[in-house]
Design a protein around this motif. Structure first.
Motif, mmCIF file in Angstrom:
data_model
loop_
_atom_site.group_PDB
_atom_site.id
_atom_site.type_symbol
_atom_site.label_atom_id
_atom_site.label_comp_id
_atom_site.label_asym_id
_atom_site.label_seq_id
_atom_site.Cartn_x
_atom_site.Cartn_y
_atom_site.Cartn_z
ATOM 1 N N ALA A 51 0.848 -1.188 0.000
ATOM 2 C CA ALA A 51 0.000 0.000 0.000
ATOM 3 C C ALA A 51 0.883 1.236 0.000
ATOM 4 C CB ALA A 51 -0.923 -0.001 1.210
ATOM 5 N N LYS A 52 0.352 2.300 -0.573
ATOM 6 C CA LYS A 52 1.104 3.551 -0.705
ATOM 7 C C LYS A 52 0.309 4.717 -0.137
ATOM 8 C CE LYS A 52 4.185 1.695 -3.576
ATOM 9 N NZ LYS A 52 5.587 1.564 -3.392
ATOM 10 N N LEU A 53 1.066 5.653 0.407
ATOM 11 C CA LEU A 53 0.559 6.980 0.754
ATOM 12 C C LEU A 53 1.374 7.945 -0.072
ATOM 13 C CD1 LEU A 53 -0.800 9.258 2.391
ATOM 14 C CD2 LEU A 53 0.937 8.887 4.151
ATOM 15 N N VAL A 54 0.716 8.679 -0.947
ATOM 16 C CA VAL A 54 1.380 9.700 -1.753
ATOM 17 C C VAL A 54 0.937 11.052 -1.220
ATOM 18 C CG1 VAL A 54 1.622 10.704 -4.061
ATOM 19 C CG2 VAL A 54 1.480 8.219 -3.785
ATOM 20 N N VAL A 55 1.902 11.894 -0.888
ATOM 21 C CA VAL A 55 1.612 13.239 -0.403
ATOM 22 C C VAL A 55 2.189 14.215 -1.411
ATOM 23 C CG1 VAL A 55 1.787 14.864 1.504
ATOM 24 C CG2 VAL A 55 1.824 12.402 1.974
ATOM 25 N N LEU A 56 1.325 15.068 -1.965
ATOM 26 C CA LEU A 56 1.725 16.091 -2.930
ATOM 27 C C LEU A 56 1.624 17.451 -2.242
ATOM 28 C CD1 LEU A 56 -0.299 14.692 -5.957
ATOM 29 C CD2 LEU A 56 2.165 14.433 -5.530
ATOM 30 N N TYR A 57 2.772 18.016 -1.903
ATOM 31 C CA TYR A 57 2.821 19.292 -1.193
ATOM 32 C C TYR A 57 2.781 20.429 -2.193
ATOM 33 C CZ TYR A 57 4.266 16.613 2.896
ATOM 34 O OH TYR A 57 4.318 15.728 3.942
ATOM 35 N N LYS A 58 1.824 21.326 -2.038
ATOM 36 C CA LYS A 58 1.705 22.477 -2.936
ATOM 37 C C LYS A 58 2.848 23.453 -2.698
ATOM 38 C CE LYS A 58 -3.164 21.708 -3.359
ATOM 39 N NZ LYS A 58 -4.518 22.116 -3.056
ATOM 40 N N THR A 59 3.154 24.226 -3.724
ATOM 41 C CA THR A 59 4.295 25.141 -3.679
ATOM 42 C C THR A 59 4.090 26.188 -2.582
ATOM 43 O OG1 THR A 59 4.719 24.768 -6.004
ATOM 44 C CG2 THR A 59 5.703 26.733 -5.013
ATOM 45 N N PRO A 60 5.015 26.232 -1.614
ATOM 46 C CA PRO A 60 4.887 27.179 -0.499
ATOM 47 C C PRO A 60 5.385 28.574 -0.885
ATOM 48 C CG PRO A 60 6.858 25.877 -0.227
ATOM 49 C CD PRO A 60 6.176 25.348 -1.456
ATOM 50 N N ALA A 61 5.000 29.554 -0.074
ATOM 51 C CA ALA A 61 5.478 30.923 -0.284
ATOM 52 C C ALA A 61 6.985 31.009 -0.072
ATOM 53 C CB ALA A 61 4.744 31.884 0.647
ATOM 54 N N ASP A 62 7.510 30.217 0.861
ATOM 55 C CA ASP A 62 8.942 30.228 1.159
ATOM 56 C C ASP A 62 9.490 28.807 1.014
ATOM 57 O OD1 ASP A 62 11.506 30.413 2.212
ATOM 58 O OD2 ASP A 62 10.895 31.576 3.975
ATOM 59 N N PRO A 63 9.894 28.424 -0.199
ATOM 60 C CA PRO A 63 10.382 27.062 -0.418
ATOM 61 C C PRO A 63 11.582 26.687 0.445
ATOM 62 C CG PRO A 63 9.892 28.105 -2.520
ATOM 63 C CD PRO A 63 9.798 29.171 -1.467
ATOM 64 N N ALA A 64 12.479 27.626 0.717
ATOM 65 C CA ALA A 64 13.657 27.311 1.533
ATOM 66 C C ALA A 64 13.250 26.948 2.960
ATOM 67 C CB ALA A 64 14.639 28.478 1.531
ATOM 68 N N ALA A 65 12.305 27.680 3.529
ATOM 69 C CA ALA A 65 11.830 27.371 4.881
ATOM 70 C C ALA A 65 11.106 26.018 4.893
ATOM 71 C CB ALA A 65 10.917 28.475 5.397
ATOM 72 N N PHE A 66 10.295 25.763 3.874
ATOM 73 C CA PHE A 66 9.620 24.471 3.743
ATOM 74 C C PHE A 66 10.647 23.345 3.734
ATOM 75 C CE2 PHE A 66 8.271 20.844 1.333
ATOM 76 C CZ PHE A 66 6.925 20.669 1.590
ATOM 77 N N ASP A 67 11.645 23.464 2.849
ATOM 78 C CA ASP A 67 12.657 22.416 2.702
ATOM 79 C C ASP A 67 13.424 22.188 3.999
ATOM 80 O OD1 ASP A 67 11.886 22.122 0.057
ATOM 81 O OD2 ASP A 67 13.570 23.283 -0.741
ATOM 82 N N ALA A 68 13.772 23.264 4.694
ATOM 83 C CA ALA A 68 14.527 23.138 5.941
ATOM 84 C C ALA A 68 13.712 22.391 6.993
ATOM 85 C CB ALA A 68 14.944 24.513 6.454
ATOM 86 N N HIS A 69 12.451 22.766 7.164
ATOM 87 C CA HIS A 69 11.608 22.102 8.155
ATOM 88 C C HIS A 69 11.355 20.657 7.743
ATOM 89 C CE1 HIS A 69 8.600 22.011 11.437
ATOM 90 N NE2 HIS A 69 8.098 21.045 10.677
ATOM 91 N N TYR A 70 11.080 20.429 6.482
ATOM 92 C CA TYR A 70 10.792 19.076 6.013
ATOM 93 C C TYR A 70 11.971 18.146 6.305
ATOM 94 C CZ TYR A 70 8.768 15.362 3.243
ATOM 95 O OH TYR A 70 8.219 14.157 2.862
ATOM 96 N N ALA A 71 13.178 18.605 5.976
ATOM 97 C CA ALA A 71 14.369 17.767 6.157
ATOM 98 C C ALA A 71 14.714 17.567 7.629
ATOM 99 C CB ALA A 71 15.552 18.381 5.411
ATOM 100 N N ALA A 72 14.663 18.627 8.411
ATOM 101 C CA ALA A 72 15.131 18.558 9.801
ATOM 102 C C ALA A 72 14.095 18.003 10.767
ATOM 103 C CB ALA A 72 15.572 19.943 10.269
ATOM 104 N N THR A 73 12.820 18.217 10.474
ATOM 105 C CA THR A 73 11.775 17.854 11.435
ATOM 106 C C THR A 73 10.807 16.802 10.902
ATOM 107 O OG1 THR A 73 11.899 20.080 12.386
ATOM 108 C CG2 THR A 73 9.927 18.774 12.907
#
Length: 102
Positions: A2-24
């Motif tokens: 089984a799969k869960l696919v999550v499609l995250y919409k483009t955020p206003a601040d991609p760098a902040a999104f990427d940092a939180h996603y990777a670290a937290t």
């Protein structure tokens, strides 16, 4: 499987999104019981026609749909779900499904 696919919409601040996603978020999601594989997109998420409204795609795999549901319903699954609001203000689309080899 089984799969869960999550499609995250483009955020206003991609760098902040990427940092939180990777670290937290990744460390939280990797703790979900039953998770057998965790993949994320690299580079732009595109369509055959060009750009898409998505910044990142994640594919989480489980041995069965029951394992997926149990994992998401666990304390670790709920913690990962609750974290989404901390970095994905643009929203996310979730798809859950069983798969079979053909």
């Amino acid at each position: 499987m089984a799969k869960l696919v999550v499609l995250y919409k483009t955020p206003a601040d991609p760098a902040a999104f990427d940092a939180h996603y990777a670290a937290t978020h990744i460390p939280l999601a990797r703790k979900i019981p039953g998770l057998t594989r965790y993949e994320i997109s690299t580079g732009p998420v595109a369509t055959p026609q060009g750009p898409s409204p998505y910044h990142l795609a994640a594919v989480l795999s489980f041995d069965s749909f029951d394992a997926l549901r149990a994992g998401l319903g666990s304390p670790e699954g709920r913690a990962a779900a609750e974290d989404v609001g901390n970095f994905a203000q643009a929203g996310a689309d979730l798809l859950l499904f069983d798969t079979k080899d053909v």
